[in-house]
Structures are given as structure tokens and as C-alpha cells.
Scaffold this motif. Structure first.
Motif, PDB file in Angstrom:
ATOM      1  N   PHE B  21       0.804  -1.218   0.000  1.00 29.47           N
ATOM      2  CA  PHE B  21       0.000   0.000   0.000  1.00 29.47           C
ATOM      3  C   PHE B  21       0.844   1.279   0.000  1.00 29.47           C
ATOM      4  N   PRO B  22       1.876   1.364   0.864  1.00 31.08           N
ATOM      5  CA  PRO B  22       2.702   2.581   0.805  1.00 31.08           C
ATOM      6  C   PRO B  22       3.292   2.807  -0.588  1.00 31.08           C
ATOM      7  N   VAL B  25       0.619   4.252  -2.779  1.00 34.79           N
ATOM      8  CA  VAL B  25       0.409   5.677  -2.468  1.00 34.79           C
ATOM      9  C   VAL B  25       1.538   6.505  -3.059  1.00 34.79           C
ATOM     10  N   LYS B  29       0.171   9.180  -5.637  1.00 36.97           N
ATOM     11  CA  LYS B  29      -0.331  10.317  -4.864  1.00 36.97           C
ATOM     12  C   LYS B  29      -0.370  11.606  -5.694  1.00 36.97           C
ATOM     13  N   ARG B  30       0.658  11.833  -6.501  1.00 37.63           N
ATOM     14  CA  ARG B  30       0.689  13.074  -7.281  1.00 37.63           C
ATOM     15  C   ARG B  30      -0.385  13.093  -8.375  1.00 37.63           C
ATOM     16  N   TYR B  33      -3.798  13.351  -6.762  1.00 35.52           N
ATOM     17  CA  TYR B  33      -4.031  14.692  -6.223  1.00 35.52           C
ATOM     18  C   TYR B  33      -4.377  15.646  -7.367  1.00 35.52           C
ATOM     19  N   SER B  50      -8.357  12.835  -2.565  1.00 38.89           N
ATOM     20  CA  SER B  50      -7.296  11.885  -2.936  1.00 38.89           C
ATOM     21  C   SER B  50      -7.058  10.893  -1.795  1.00 38.89           C
ATOM     22  N   GLN B  51      -7.103  11.379  -0.563  1.00 45.42           N
ATOM     23  CA  GLN B  51      -6.928  10.457   0.574  1.00 45.42           C
ATOM     24  C   GLN B  51      -8.068   9.440   0.625  1.00 45.42           C
ATOM     25  N   GLU B  52      -9.258   9.926   0.360  1.00 47.56           N
ATOM     26  CA  GLU B  52     -10.412   9.022   0.420  1.00 47.56           C
ATOM     27  C   GLU B  52     -10.294   7.920  -0.646  1.00 47.56           C
ATOM     28  N   PHE B  54      -7.512   6.661  -1.755  1.00 50.91           N
ATOM     29  CA  PHE B  54      -6.534   5.682  -1.275  1.00 50.91           C
ATOM     30  C   PHE B  54      -7.131   4.783  -0.197  1.00 50.91           C
ATOM     31  N   ILE B  55      -7.922   5.382   0.666  1.00 52.91           N
ATOM     32  CA  ILE B  55      -8.520   4.574   1.739  1.00 52.91           C
ATOM     33  C   ILE B  55      -9.458   3.523   1.130  1.00 52.91           C
ATOM     34  N   TYR B  58      -7.408   0.901  -0.524  1.00 52.29           N
ATOM     35  CA  TYR B  58      -6.811   0.006   0.486  1.00 52.29           C
ATOM     36  C   TYR B  58      -7.824  -1.051   0.914  1.00 52.29           C
TER      37      TYR B  58
END
Lengths: 288, 191
Positions: B21-22, B25, B29-30, B33, B50-52, B54-55, B58
Motif C-alpha cells: 500500500f505505501p 500511495v 499520490k501526485r 491529487y 485523494s486520501q479518500e 486511497f482509503i 486500500y
């Protein structure tokens, strides 16, 4: 644009975004030659797309990207600690999967009757839980609920956050309006401001750990901004450190802290004016 | 850079172990975003969205079948999340906040040249115009125009027919034409 022209909208979209095939191009061209309105429309849309294509997206700083995963991880941990009702319900419903059904098949009749009664009771409790939103249901299989904030605690937290904002604003206004050429460190000057700043730093830490909801994200961001400034104030030299004071003043200005405080206060008062939602009453609370 | 260009072409295998997962991300991530910024038009909502994504990714990694490419999977999550979000309440304040706030990208900004300042003003005008589109129009426009997805990919990400995407794109371009009419005049472009 005439009614007939509407039939060409898909072809115009194709032309604008580079999806037009030869056959469509021929059909559209024929129409555009005969229709000045559509011709003008297409030309204007094309120039509009040139303008929008020239837009450059702002790029966050390397520091922002460096801490991205950390923030994401913190959010995931927060959300894990607060399972929503749907997942709690799902947990509850998963319980039968773990039961040994072959053993159940051999159970006497009274066991079926008892489990039926228990199931009905559980359904009743579940319906009550869903309808009245109690967070302390003792139904089996439901994960331990996190502590529920009572209305009194919530109001107290709100008041504390409001007081924090107000004190910070007064402190920063005093500092921003301090004229370095005329004002020296008087008895109510820098030393007392630093004392207030230290108190507010402690309060920042306390509020950051308490204001964990998603709707408090902006407030937490503001607190983080304020913390930087407050630390700078608290760490000013005991003497009259003019360059450092000016640096803090610039920091307040650059980060638009005072404006953010005002916007946050507006947002909070706006939220307070919203029609009150049904209060969540803790069953053990004697305050209601 | 469009998300599609930053990703590997082959489908990923089933990845359920959290250690991947990391890396996911870090890789996305870029571009995610950027997509979220285009959709929402401000930094705070872009970070939130963007966080949502990824969550949700995941939580759904174990179920990811690997038939689709990662980017189209993430796009789909992003667009669905964006379209389902109810942000109206806080939007006004977030926009105000962003207008005056030093978002992370601005915090360390050096004094701007005239050209940079002009580009900044133009960006704000375009973003204001984009906010006048409906969420569905904006999604279609952003995916096709800024993220450079094909018509088919946009349709897949939005779970609609290609004809619907064309209709959304036409309406988006028409609204933007009105919203940015003053720009065309200023620049001496056809108006």
C-alpha cells in the motif's frame, strides 16, 4: 442554434476533443458551411478550450508530499478507531458464519426456541439501536463503541475552541499592530505576550487531540498554522528582538492567519446557527 | 501529467498484503491529487478526495481483480467518490479559505514575476469557470481534457455510455465558452 443543430452536438464534441472520424467530419463540415451560428459556436468553443488548456495546476511543495503518507495514515487510524454503523452492523451479521452449524443441527427443540427468542430480542435491540442511535448497545458481536461525546462536553469543547481563537486573535493583533519604531518592551509588552503564547501552545496540543472529526479539518489546519507562529513568539529573545518580531509579523501576514481566524469564526458561528440535530444522549449521563 | 501516462501498462496482480500500500500511495499520490484538484478546484478538497480514494483502494485491494489497469480502477473510485460527495455545506468557506490561504504550494512561494502572476490569475479564472459546470460535466471534461483519457475510458470511469460523455462534453464546453467570454475578448480571440 436551430433545433436541427442539436443533432450535431455529438459531432461538435468529437471535433473539439479530437475524436472525429472522416465520415463525421464530412457531415459536420457540410452543416457548418450552411450554419453560421454553429460555425461561430465551434470557433468560440475551440478558443475556449485553448484558454483552459493553458491553465497550469499549482504544484504542492516537497514538504507537502513528504508528509502525505503520514497524514493519510493518521486519517486511516482515526477512521479505524471510529467504525461506522454499517461496518458495526456487518460485524454483527458476520457472527453466524463463525458458528458451528453441524453442532446446532443436533440441538434439542428448546435450544431452537431459545435461540429464536434471543434472535428476536437481538433484532429488537438492533432496530432500537438503528432508530435511536444509542452508542452503548450491548448486543453480542458489536465492537466496543468509542466514548460518546455528550452535548455538554461538545458545548464545552466548542467554547474552548472559540476562546482559543479569540485569545490568539487578540495576541496576534497586538503583535501585528506593534510599531517597532515606537514601542519597546513594556510591562504589558513582549513578556506577557510570550506567556500567553505558551499557554496557547499547550491549548493547541490539547485541541488538536480532541478535535479529531473530519469536519474539524480546517480548524486543525489553522491550529497547526497558529502553533508555528506561537512558537516563534514564545521563543523570541528576552530583549527587544526587532528583526525576529518583524519576522513573526511577516509570518502572520504571509499565512493570512488573522483572515483564517475570522473565516473559521464565521464558519463556526454559521454551523452553530444551523438547525440543531437530534442530540445524542449518553444513557449513563445524568446531565439530561 | 495525466495519470494514465504515469502508470505501468500491465495490470497489477492481486495485491492484498498491506506492505504494497505505501508503494501504491507513493506511485499515485501526485497524479491522484492532480485529478482531485481538477475535480474539486481547491487544495483542501483535493487532499480530502485523494486520501479518500486511497482509503477505499486500500479496503478494496483484496477484491481488485487485476483485469482493469490500476489507473482506471483509481479513476473510477475518484470519480464515484467525487460525484457522491456532499460538500455543499462547507464549500463556500473552503473556497474563501483557499482564496486567502497559503496552501502548501503557496507557502514557500517566491515573489512572482508578472508572467507568473498572470498565469495565476488565469488559473483562477479557469477554475472559477470549471466550478460553474455540474459535477458530471466537470468530471467528463477533466477526464477527457486534462487527464487525456479516451472517450471509452471516460465512459468506463463514469459508468455511462460514450454518447452521454459526448453530451456532457458539449455542455461543458458551451458553459465554459460563456464563462470565459471576457477572456476571448481580452486576448483578441474569436468571441
Amino acid at each position: 442554434m436551430k433545433n436541427d443543430c442539436q443533432h450535431y452536438e455529438a459531432l461538435i464534441a468529437d471535433k473539439l476533443f479530437g475524436d472525429l472520424g472522416p465520415e463525421g467530419a464530412q457531415r459536420l463540415e457540410t452543416h457548418l458551411e450552411a450554419c453560421p451560428a454553429c460555425r461561430a459556436l465551434v470557433r468560440e468553443m475551440e478558443t475556449t478550450l485553448q484558454i483552459t488548456a493553458a491553465r497550469t495546476r499549482p504544484e504542492p511543495s516537497p514538504a507537502y508530499w513528504g508528509a502525505y503518507y503520514e497524514r493519510l495514515d493518521a486519517r486511516m487510524r482515526r477512521e479505524e478507531r471510529r467504525p461506522d454503523r454499517a461496518s458495526r452492523l456487518a460485524d454483527w451479521l458476520r457472527v453466524p458464519e463463525r458458528l458451528n452449524f453441524s453442532a446446532l443441527m443436533l440441538a434439542p427443540r428448546w435450544a431452537y426456541q431459545l435461540s429464536g427468542t434471543v434472535a428476536l430480542l437481538a433484532i429488537g435491540v438492533l432496530i432500537g439501536w438503528l432508530l435511536f442511535g444509542s452508542a452503548s448497545t450491548d448486543a453480542p458481536g458489536i465492537a466496543e463503541a468509542p466514548p460518546v461525546e455528550t452535548p455538554v462536553q461538545a458545548a464545552s469543547l466548542e467554547a474552548r475552541a472559540d476562546r482559543y481563537l479569540e485569545r490568539s486573535k487578540v495576541l496576534l493583533l497586538g503583535l501585528v499592530n506593534m510599531d517597532p519604531n515606537e514601542q519597546g518592551p513594556g510591562p504589558l509588552g513582549l513578556a506577557s505576550q510570550q506567556e500567553v503564547a505558551r499557554e496557547l501552545i499547550d491549548e493547541s496540543n490539547a485541541l488538536k487531540t480532541t478535535l479529531t472529526g473530519d469536519d474539524e479539518r480546517l480548524m486543525r489546519a489553522l491550529i497547526e498554522d497558529l502553533e508555528v507562529i506561537l512558537l516563534q513568539i514564545a521563543n523570541l529573545e528576552a530583549g527587544y528582538d526587532l528583526p525576529a518580531i518583524e519576522m513573526v509579523q511577516r509570518g502572520v501576514d504571509r499565512r493570512a492567519i488573522l483572515l483564517k481566524i475570522n473565516l473559521t469564526e464565521m464558519r463556526r458561528s454559521d454551523a452553530a446557527l444551523q438547525p440543531a440535530s437530534v442530540p445524542v444522549i449518553h444513557p449513563d449521563s445524568s446531565t439530561f | 501529467m495525466p495519470l494514465a501516462e504515469t502508470l505501468v501498462a500491465e495490470p497489477i496482480q492481486r495485491r492484498s498484503e498491506p506492505s504494497t500500500f505505501p508503494a501504491l500511495v507513493e506511485q499515485y499520490k501526485r497524479p491522484l491529487y492532480a485529478l482531485a484538484y481538477d475535480l474539486t478546484g481547491n487544495h483542501h478538497d483535493a487532499e480530502d478526495l485523494s486520501q479518500e480514494v486511497f482509503i477505499k483502494a486500500y479496503r478494496g485491494m483484496a477484491d481488485f481483480r487485476g483485469e482493469a489497469q490500476v489507473y482506471s480502477w483509481l479513476y473510477r473510485i475518484a470519480v464515484n467518490t467525487f460525484l457522491n460527495k456532499r460538500r455543499k455545506k462547507a464549500l463556500r468557506f473552503r473556497q474563501l479559505w483557499d482564496d486567502f490561504s497559503q496552501a502548501p504550494h503557496d507557502a514557500e512561494r517566491q515573489p512572482q514575476t508578472d508572467q507568473q502572476a498572470e498565469a495565476d490569475v488565469m488559473r483562477r479564472h479557469v477554475e472559477t469557470a470549471l466550478q460553474k459546470l455540474s459535477p458530471r460535466e466537470r468530471s467528463a471534461f477533466v477526464l477527457r481534457h486534462y487527464q487525456d483519457l479516451s472517450l471509452r475510458e471516460v465512459a468506463d470511469a463514469m459508468d455511462v455510455a460514450e454518447g452521454t460523455v459526448k453530451s456532457l462534453l458539449f455542455r461543458a464546453a458551451k458553459k465554459l465558452r460563456t464563462a470565459l467570454a471576457f477572456y476571448r475578448e481580452d486576448l483578441g480571440l474569436p468571441s
